[in-house]
Design an enzyme around this catalytic site. Structure first.
Site, short mmCIF file in Angstrom:
data_model
loop_
_atom_site.label_atom_id
_atom_site.label_comp_id
_atom_site.label_asym_id
_atom_site.label_seq_id
_atom_site.Cartn_x
_atom_site.Cartn_y
_atom_site.Cartn_z
N ARG A 49 0.19 8.97 -10.06
CA ARG A 49 0.08 7.76 -9.21
C ARG A 49 0.79 6.56 -9.85
NH1 ARG A 49 -3.65 7.25 -5.40
NH2 ARG A 49 -4.03 5.10 -5.98
N ASP B 49 0.81 -1.23 0.00
CA ASP B 49 0.00 0.00 0.00
C ASP B 49 0.85 1.28 0.00
OD1 ASP B 49 -2.35 1.44 0.04
OD2 ASP B 49 -2.52 1.41 2.21
N SER C 47 -8.50 -4.84 4.32
CA SER C 47 -8.93 -4.54 2.95
C SER C 47 -9.21 -5.79 2.10
CB SER C 47 -7.90 -3.65 2.24
OG SER C 47 -7.73 -2.45 2.93
N ASN D 262 -10.25 -2.91 -7.20
CA ASN D 262 -9.35 -1.95 -7.87
C ASN D 262 -9.78 -1.60 -9.30
OD1 ASN D 262 -6.29 -3.18 -6.25
ND2 ASN D 262 -7.63 -1.47 -5.68
#
Ligand code: FPP
Length: 246
Positions: free
Chosen positions: A39, A26, A202, A74
């Site tokens: 990103r 992460d 998660s 995702n």
């Protein structure tokens, strides 16, 4: 007892390592943003961190390493970011093949690969097939993976076996569920590491993490180093694992 490390924080007993380490990689996005980068640049550095940490785990004798590369959730990310992650995975696999053959690393994918771009899916399947007989470290890459989705699939498969009369609900065991997960045959993780400050699972290895030790650090994944792994190992070795006993 072989103890190595410059400080107490990183002193690791290499004869008492966890068999299985799992990592939620992460913080790539925040790492990039804080540097004024897209990103995707964070994911590219994160992929390099993965290479460094996977190599180190193999070198010190970790038997199983599982990483969360792409979750069932995702897909909600911008298409450009999803494509960049898929591209990095493809690049990594292409580059890892020589090493995999030399070091006898076994690659296994946890997750439903069917919605992935065909080229990546075929490469992943081929890598898994080619390395299946290797007896070095096993690297499990969670790709289009979700812990709830994995448990649901196991429940459906077991229910179908009951309907077909192959088994009875009364005699079902926890092991039957474990054997129907993507991770069938892999020992549960001993240590789950989450960098980047968040303290949650998660949807990662929900069933398998029942008794895992959890280690969190504020260091983001792109900055995570071998020294940070040693800190996690030292913390793990300082814990008393009781598995519900006393
Ligand atoms: C989480 O950080 C990271 C991901 C969803 C992608 C991880 C993918 C890689 C490291 C690249 C390829 C993988 C391999 C195995 C070669 P985040 O984007 O959620 O970070 P944030 O919380 O800071 O936004």
């Amino acid at each position: 007892m072989p103890l190595f490390g410059s400080t107490k924080e990183t002193r690791v007993d290499y004869s008492r390592l966890p068999r299985h380490i799992a990592i939620i990689m992460d913080g790539n996005g925040r790492w990039a943003k804080s540097r004024g980068l897209p990103r995707t640049a964070g994911h590219a550095v994160g992929a390099e961190t993965f290479r460094t940490i996977a190599t180190y785990c193999r070198e010190i004798g970790i038997e199983y390493l599982t990483v969360y590369a792409f979750s069932t959730e995702n897909w909600k990310r911008p298409m450009e970011e999803v494509s960049a992650i898929m591209g990095l995975l493809k690049k990594y696999l292409l580059e890892a093949i020589a090493d995999m053959e030399k070091e006898k690393v076994r690659f296994v994918f946890f997750g439903d690969l069917s919605p992935l771009p065909a080229e990546l899916r075929e490469l992943a399947e081929e890598t898994q097939r080619r390395s299946a007989g290797y007896e070095g470290c096993q690297v499990n890459i969670c790709l289009n993976y979700g812990g709830r989705d994995e448990i649901l699939r196991a429940a459906k498969a077991l229910a179908a076996e009951c309907v077909e009369g192959k088994r009875s609900p009364d005699t079902m065991t926890e092991e039957d569920i474990s054997n129907h997960l993507w991770s069938a045959g892999v020992p549960d993780p001993d240590l789950v590491i989450r960098p980047s400050g968040e303290v949650r699972l998660s949807n990662f290895l929900l069933w398998q993490s029942a008794y895992a030790e959890f280690y969190v650090t504020d260091v983001s994944w792109p900055d995570f180093s071998k020294e940070d792994l040693r800190k996690a190992l030292a913390a793990y070795q300082g814990r008393s694992r009781r598995f519900g006993g006393v």
